[in-house]
Design a protein around this motif. Sequence first.
Motif, PDB file in Angstrom:
ATOM      1  N   UNK A  44       7.192  -9.460  -8.168  1.00 16.58           N
ATOM      2  CA  UNK A  44       7.988 -10.646  -7.817  1.00 16.58           C
ATOM      3  C   UNK A  44       8.105 -10.739  -6.300  1.00 16.58           C
ATOM      4  N   UNK A  45       7.728 -11.888  -5.763  1.00 21.53           N
ATOM      5  CA  UNK A  45       7.794 -12.111  -4.304  1.00 21.53           C
ATOM      6  C   UNK A  45       8.741 -13.281  -4.050  1.00 21.53           C
ATOM      7  N   UNK A  46       9.845 -13.019  -3.378  1.00 20.87           N
ATOM      8  CA  UNK A  46      10.756 -14.107  -3.007  1.00 20.87           C
ATOM      9  C   UNK A  46      10.235 -14.804  -1.749  1.00 20.87           C
ATOM     10  N   UNK A  47      10.656 -16.055  -1.568  1.00 24.09           N
ATOM     11  CA  UNK A  47      10.219 -16.850  -0.407  1.00 24.09           C
ATOM     12  C   UNK A  47       8.695 -16.739  -0.279  1.00 24.09           C
ATOM     13  N   UNK A  48       8.008 -16.999  -1.382  1.00 27.11           N
ATOM     14  CA  UNK A  48       6.564 -16.752  -1.452  1.00 27.11           C
ATOM     15  C   UNK A  48       5.746 -17.673  -0.565  1.00 27.11           C
ATOM     16  N   UNK A  49       6.362 -18.729  -0.037  1.00 26.69           N
ATOM     17  CA  UNK A  49       5.629 -19.614   0.873  1.00 26.69           C
ATOM     18  C   UNK A  49       5.988 -19.337   2.334  1.00 26.69           C
ATOM     19  N   UNK A  50       6.785 -18.315   2.572  1.00 30.51           N
ATOM     20  CA  UNK A  50       7.121 -17.923   3.948  1.00 30.51           C
ATOM     21  C   UNK A  50       5.971 -17.136   4.568  1.00 30.51           C
ATOM     22  N   UNK A  51       6.153 -16.715   5.798  1.00 33.93           N
ATOM     23  CA  UNK A  51       5.089 -15.986   6.507  1.00 33.93           C
ATOM     24  C   UNK A  51       4.658 -14.740   5.752  1.00 33.93           C
ATOM     25  N   UNK A  52       5.597 -13.860   5.445  1.00 31.83           N
ATOM     26  CA  UNK A  52       5.257 -12.630   4.718  1.00 31.83           C
ATOM     27  C   UNK A  52       4.900 -12.976   3.276  1.00 31.83           C
ATOM     28  N   UNK A  53       5.626 -13.924   2.708  1.00 32.93           N
ATOM     29  CA  UNK A  53       5.439 -14.261   1.301  1.00 32.93           C
ATOM     30  C   UNK A  53       4.014 -14.676   0.968  1.00 32.93           C
ATOM     31  N   UNK A  54       3.448 -15.559   1.782  1.00 32.00           N
ATOM     32  CA  UNK A  54       2.072 -16.017   1.500  1.00 32.00           C
ATOM     33  C   UNK A  54       1.089 -14.853   1.535  1.00 32.00           C
ATOM     34  N   UNK A  55       1.327 -13.925   2.460  1.00 31.60           N
ATOM     35  CA  UNK A  55       0.393 -12.793   2.585  1.00 31.60           C
ATOM     36  C   UNK A  55       0.582 -11.806   1.434  1.00 31.60           C
ATOM     37  N   UNK A  56       1.807 -11.679   0.954  1.00 33.30           N
ATOM     38  CA  UNK A  56       2.031 -10.837  -0.231  1.00 33.30           C
ATOM     39  C   UNK A  56       1.321 -11.437  -1.445  1.00 33.30           C
ATOM     40  N   UNK A  57       1.313 -12.767  -1.520  1.00 33.19           N
ATOM     41  CA  UNK A  57       0.585 -13.421  -2.629  1.00 33.19           C
ATOM     42  C   UNK A  57      -0.912 -13.101  -2.523  1.00 33.19           C
ATOM     43  N   UNK A  58      -1.459 -13.241  -1.318  1.00 36.01           N
ATOM     44  CA  UNK A  58      -2.891 -12.978  -1.129  1.00 36.01           C
ATOM     45  C   UNK A  58      -3.230 -11.524  -1.445  1.00 36.01           C
ATOM     46  N   UNK A  59      -2.417 -10.605  -0.940  1.00 36.44           N
ATOM     47  CA  UNK A  59      -2.706  -9.181  -1.153  1.00 36.44           C
ATOM     48  C   UNK A  59      -2.516  -8.801  -2.620  1.00 36.44           C
ATOM     49  N   UNK A  60      -1.462  -9.345  -3.225  1.00 34.19           N
ATOM     50  CA  UNK A  60      -1.210  -9.043  -4.638  1.00 34.19           C
ATOM     51  C   UNK A  60      -2.395  -9.449  -5.488  1.00 34.19           C
ATOM     52  N   UNK A  61      -2.894 -10.656  -5.235  1.00 35.09           N
ATOM     53  CA  UNK A  61      -4.051 -11.130  -6.004  1.00 35.09           C
ATOM     54  C   UNK A  61      -5.264 -10.234  -5.748  1.00 35.09           C
ATOM     55  N   UNK A  62      -5.490  -9.908  -4.473  1.00 34.05           N
ATOM     56  CA  UNK A  62      -6.623  -9.054  -4.102  1.00 34.05           C
ATOM     57  C   UNK A  62      -6.566  -7.712  -4.838  1.00 34.05           C
ATOM     58  N   UNK A  63      -5.370  -7.215  -5.045  1.00 39.41           N
ATOM     59  CA  UNK A  63      -5.216  -5.908  -5.705  1.00 39.41           C
ATOM     60  C   UNK A  63      -5.161  -6.032  -7.223  1.00 39.41           C
ATOM     61  N   UNK A  64      -5.287  -7.238  -7.727  1.00 46.69           N
ATOM     62  CA  UNK A  64      -5.372  -7.433  -9.177  1.00 46.69           C
ATOM     63  C   UNK A  64      -4.034  -7.568  -9.869  1.00 46.69           C
ATOM     64  N   UNK A  65      -2.964  -7.750  -9.070  1.00 48.70           N
ATOM     65  CA  UNK A  65      -1.632  -7.866  -9.681  1.00 48.70           C
ATOM     66  C   UNK A  65      -1.364  -9.303 -10.105  1.00 48.70           C
ATOM     67  N   UNK A  66      -0.347  -9.462 -10.950  1.00 49.83           N
ATOM     68  CA  UNK A  66       0.120 -10.812 -11.302  1.00 49.83           C
ATOM     69  C   UNK A  66       1.347 -11.086 -10.465  1.00 49.83           C
ATOM     70  N   UNK A  95       0.818  -1.213   0.000  1.00 46.60           N
ATOM     71  CA  UNK A  95       0.000   0.000   0.000  1.00 46.60           C
ATOM     72  C   UNK A  95       0.851   1.262   0.000  1.00 46.60           C
ATOM     73  N   UNK A  96       1.955   1.239   0.758  1.00 47.53           N
ATOM     74  CA  UNK A  96       2.751   2.454   0.885  1.00 47.53           C
ATOM     75  C   UNK A  96       4.111   2.329   0.205  1.00 47.53           C
ATOM     76  N   UNK A  97       4.818   1.230   0.461  1.00 48.06           N
ATOM     77  CA  UNK A  97       6.151   1.048  -0.126  1.00 48.06           C
ATOM     78  C   UNK A  97       6.086   1.114  -1.636  1.00 48.06           C
ATOM     79  N   UNK A  98       5.272   0.246  -2.215  1.00 44.48           N
ATOM     80  CA  UNK A  98       4.946   0.323  -3.640  1.00 44.48           C
ATOM     81  C   UNK A  98       3.449   0.078  -3.757  1.00 44.48           C
ATOM     82  N   UNK A  99       2.662   1.121  -4.045  1.00 43.21           N
ATOM     83  CA  UNK A  99       1.211   0.939  -4.156  1.00 43.21           C
ATOM     84  C   UNK A  99       0.899   0.051  -5.376  1.00 43.21           C
TER      85      UNK A  99
END
Length: 335
Positions: free
Chosen positions: A156-178, A144-148
């Motif tokens: 690109x999300x590294x360690x996408x199955x880690x704690x932060x990584x999984x949530x970045x995947x969920x949020x990215x999808x929610x925001x319509x990103x690939x 939202x703030x670092x890169x809207x």
Amino acid sequence: MLRSFLTKQVHFGLYNTSTILQRTMSTVPTMKAVVVKENGGRDKLIYEDVPRPSATLGNVVIKNQFIGKTLSCSFFLSSGEVVELGEGVTDFKIGDRVVHMGGNGYAEFSEVSATSVEKITHDVSYETAAAGALQGLTALTMVKSGYPVAKDDYILVHAAAGGVGLLLCQLGKHLGAKVIGTASTDEKCQLAKENGATYTINSKTEDIVARVNEITGGLGCHAVLDGVGKATFEVSMQCARRLGTMISFGNASGAVDPISIAILAQKNLKLMRPTLYNYMATREESRYWYDELFKLVEQGVLKFHVHKVYDLKDAAQAQQDLEGRITTGKLLLRP
Ligand SMILES: NC(=O)c1ccc[n+]([C@@H]2O[C@H](COP(=O)([O-])OP(=O)(O)OC[C@H]3O[C@@H](n4cnc5c(N)ncnc54)[C@H](OP(=O)(O)O)[C@@H]3O)[C@@H](O)[C@H]2O)c1
């Protein structure tokens, strides 16, 4: 690397055992806690009886319900109930359900500054709050703030199955990103996909830069979110597109080596190294981000994956599992 985790912990002072040992001999009530008496490996995480804290000026005592385990033992988030108020504390009352971010928490009870505590205002359980708030806030502030993040962006999300990584995947999808997620095993890649990654790259068997170029038609990603650090920094810089953003937010593989800012000119990149604390320095900021996070949890946008709940006494095992990279999602300790 482990040595430095525990060195930090001594500095942050889970419990200063030299003073504690003198006091333990008296009749003060005790509790179970994990303490560090000397620097070293995970075997220095010792589970034992220490004096139970009471609330001093400006502080509250929390009865911990769940403690979120992180690689660094000195920075984590716990959830629990306020059981004691120190002088001058007006924002909280006994029985409030709260989260606390910082240290001083591998214990049945924690005495912490009221300024570092937030109420769990929404219909969110202790377990969910402890499992997701630290990583959730990290992920949320970044997209939202670092890169809207915008619709159709490549992220690109590294360690996408880690704690932060999984949530970045969920949020990215929610925001319509690939979302392009990297992870070190096929199972982890699969989990990243189930959490919203559009594409995954096995970082052990595939060439990340080549695959990113293939997916993005050679343009690279609008933003790279890198919590791995040293091992992935150069790859990340190569995967960012012209005018793109590279956010280095963690050091799971070690600290990034010093760089010359001249490398940014190659693609006019923005490079950022955020910490969550600086997004939440005031009560208003903190309240805002927690509200945003808990709303997304209530709406079902964010789901926190708990790898395992360990007994507090097994903190060293949890540390070992995290370092061994055999976990996905969040590890919790339960006093
Ligand atoms: N900036 C902030 O405010 C902030 C806030 C929270 C967390 N963080 C940082 O963000 C990073 C990720 O946090 P997290 O909670 O998502 O951690 P996590 O669940 O433990 O995930 C870390 C992942 O990093 C990967 N990794 C790559 N090299 C590694 C190594 N040498 N040792 C261990 N893991 C390695 C592993 O995934 P693969 O096996 O798939 O490679 C591992 O699952 C951490 O460095 C953390 O300190 C920063």
